[in-house]
Design a protein around this motif. Structure first.
Motif, PDB file in Angstrom:
ATOM      1  N   SER A 131       0.478  -1.132   0.255  1.00  0.00           N
ATOM      2  CA  SER A 131      -0.342   0.498  -0.296  1.00  0.00           C
ATOM      3  C   SER A 131       0.928   1.219   0.544  1.00  0.00           C
ATOM      4  N   GLU A 132       1.459   1.390   0.702  1.00  0.00           N
ATOM      5  CA  GLU A 132       3.375   2.308   0.380  1.00  0.00           C
ATOM      6  C   GLU A 132       3.773   3.386  -0.555  1.00  0.00           C
ATOM      7  N   LEU A 133       3.558   1.571  -1.033  1.00  0.00           N
ATOM      8  CA  LEU A 133       5.018   1.268  -2.839  1.00  0.00           C
ATOM      9  C   LEU A 133       3.032   2.068  -3.873  1.00  0.00           C
TER      10      LEU A 133
ATOM     11  N   VAL B  90      -9.684 -11.526   2.974  1.00  0.00           N
ATOM     12  CA  VAL B  90      -8.752 -10.990   3.900  1.00  0.00           C
ATOM     13  C   VAL B  90      -9.817 -11.934   5.461  1.00  0.00           C
ATOM     14  N   SER B  91     -10.488 -11.879   5.062  1.00  0.00           N
ATOM     15  CA  SER B  91     -10.980 -12.593   6.523  1.00  0.00           C
ATOM     16  C   SER B  91     -10.531 -13.819   7.362  1.00  0.00           C
ATOM     17  N   TYR B  92      -9.714 -14.620   6.549  1.00  0.00           N
ATOM     18  CA  TYR B  92      -9.164 -16.133   6.392  1.00  0.00           C
ATOM     19  C   TYR B  92      -7.619 -15.712   6.029  1.00  0.00           C
ATOM     20  N   ILE B  93      -6.891 -14.211   6.520  1.00  0.00           N
ATOM     21  CA  ILE B  93      -5.579 -14.159   6.540  1.00  0.00           C
ATOM     22  C   ILE B  93      -5.474 -14.108   7.878  1.00  0.00           C
ATOM     23  N   PRO B  94      -4.431 -14.776   8.326  1.00  0.00           N
ATOM     24  CA  PRO B  94      -4.119 -14.211   9.492  1.00  0.00           C
ATOM     25  C   PRO B  94      -2.832 -13.044   8.957  1.00  0.00           C
ATOM     26  N   LYS B  95      -2.497 -12.803  10.494  1.00  0.00           N
ATOM     27  CA  LYS B  95      -1.254 -11.584  10.170  1.00  0.00           C
ATOM     28  C   LYS B  95       0.239 -12.493  10.983  1.00  0.00           C
ATOM     29  N   LYS B  96       1.334 -12.232  10.432  1.00  0.00           N
ATOM     30  CA  LYS B  96       2.401 -12.917  11.913  1.00  0.00           C
ATOM     31  C   LYS B  96       2.822 -12.046  12.569  1.00  0.00           C
ATOM     32  N   LYS B  97       2.982 -12.978  12.955  1.00  0.00           N
ATOM     33  CA  LYS B  97       3.272 -12.282  15.188  1.00  0.00           C
ATOM     34  C   LYS B  97       4.786 -11.935  14.995  1.00  0.00           C
TER      35      LYS B  97
ATOM     36  N   GLU C  90      -3.014  -9.245   7.738  1.00  0.00           N
ATOM     37  CA  GLU C  90      -1.135  -8.594   6.646  1.00  0.00           C
ATOM     38  C   GLU C  90      -1.633  -7.849   6.025  1.00  0.00           C
ATOM     39  N   GLU C  91      -1.073  -6.559   5.674  1.00  0.00           N
ATOM     40  CA  GLU C  91      -1.295  -5.498   5.568  1.00  0.00           C
ATOM     41  C   GLU C  91      -0.996  -5.448   3.286  1.00  0.00           C
ATOM     42  N   ASP C  92      -0.379  -6.881   3.063  1.00  0.00           N
ATOM     43  CA  ASP C  92       0.375  -6.732   1.972  1.00  0.00           C
ATOM     44  C   ASP C  92      -1.199  -7.516   1.436  1.00  0.00           C
ATOM     45  N   LYS C  93      -1.313  -8.524   2.135  1.00  0.00           N
ATOM     46  CA  LYS C  93      -2.094  -9.555   1.930  1.00  0.00           C
ATOM     47  C   LYS C  93      -3.682  -8.770   1.372  1.00  0.00           C
ATOM     48  N   LEU C  94      -4.029  -7.633   2.661  1.00  0.00           N
ATOM     49  CA  LEU C  94      -5.476  -6.860   2.561  1.00  0.00           C
ATOM     50  C   LEU C  94      -5.138  -6.032   1.237  1.00  0.00           C
ATOM     51  N   PHE C  95      -4.306  -6.192   1.025  1.00  0.00           N
ATOM     52  CA  PHE C  95      -3.786  -4.729  -0.618  1.00  0.00           C
ATOM     53  C   PHE C  95      -3.948  -5.440  -1.883  1.00  0.00           C
ATOM     54  N   TYR C  96      -3.780  -6.723  -1.209  1.00  0.00           N
ATOM     55  CA  TYR C  96      -4.315  -7.693  -2.682  1.00  0.00           C
ATOM     56  C   TYR C  96      -5.559  -8.224  -2.572  1.00  0.00           C
ATOM     57  N   ALA C  97      -6.455  -8.284  -1.897  1.00  0.00           N
ATOM     58  CA  ALA C  97      -7.173  -8.374  -1.991  1.00  0.00           C
ATOM     59  C   ALA C  97      -8.200  -7.353  -2.272  1.00  0.00           C
ATOM     60  N   VAL C  98      -7.593  -5.730  -1.651  1.00  0.00           N
ATOM     61  CA  VAL C  98      -8.875  -5.007  -2.303  1.00  0.00           C
ATOM     62  C   VAL C  98      -8.801  -4.691  -3.914  1.00  0.00           C
ATOM     63  N   VAL C  99      -6.871  -4.873  -4.804  1.00  0.00           N
ATOM     64  CA  VAL C  99      -7.295  -4.289  -6.032  1.00  0.00           C
ATOM     65  C   VAL C  99      -7.156  -5.806  -7.146  1.00  0.00           C
TER      66      VAL C  99
END
Length: 158
Positions: free
Chosen positions: A71-73, A151-158, A114-123
């Motif tokens: 998203s920042e890129l 994205v509801s199934y995309i866990p965030k890395k800890k 995960e932010e990147d996976k959320l961005f992937y889903a949005v685009v």
């Protein structure tokens, strides 16, 4: 094609007819160099139509203090003068707004993601030609997750 340029050059410049062959030779050298540079620039633009090269990632990493998120890129490459505010077109503004809205919605619900996976889903993920909108040539480095963009199934890395 080159003759056309030579004729245009002759219309705009004057010289003694006795040195016509010398002028033609000098013009041909300059024209060949200019045309070669023009073709090189056109090929470079085709490879990178958004003006963003993956080589800039280390620069962004230094500026942000971390590896840049997709998203920042996107924000960097789709705003005028990389200001993060003035989008280059309406579609880009809508994608960013949808990303922010979805991110805030998930944060409010307490869902980890995960932010990147959320961005992937949005685009909308990769298209049939393996392009990912908004990331330019960097998209080739992003794994193809089509079919797994909820994205509801995309866990965030800890």
């Amino acid at each position: 094609m080159h003759e056309l340029y030579w004729e245009e050059f002759q219309k705009k410049c004057c010289w003694d007819e006795r040195i016509n062959s010398l002028v033609r030779q000098a013009w041909a050298r300059k024209e060949a160099k200019s045309y070669g540079q023009y073709l090189f620039n056109m090929r470079s633009l085709k490879r990178n139509k958004h003006g963003f090269k993956p080589a800039h990632i280390p620069q962004e990493k230094r500026k942000l203090g971390h590896e840049p998120l997709h998203s920042e890129l996107f924000l960097y490459t789709h705003t005028k003068n990389h200001d993060g505010v003035t989008f280059t077109n309406e579609k880009d503004r809508q994608i960013h707004a949808a990303y922010i809205e979805k991110r805030e919605e998930l944060e409010a619900e307490g869902v980890e993601f995960e932010e990147d996976k959320l961005f992937y889903a949005v685009v909308g993920g990769h298209d049939k030609k393996r392009r990912l909108y908004g990331l330019g040539s960097f998209a080739k480095a992003v794994p193809n997750r089509n079919g797994k963009t909820d994205v509801s199934y995309i866990p965030k890395k800890k």
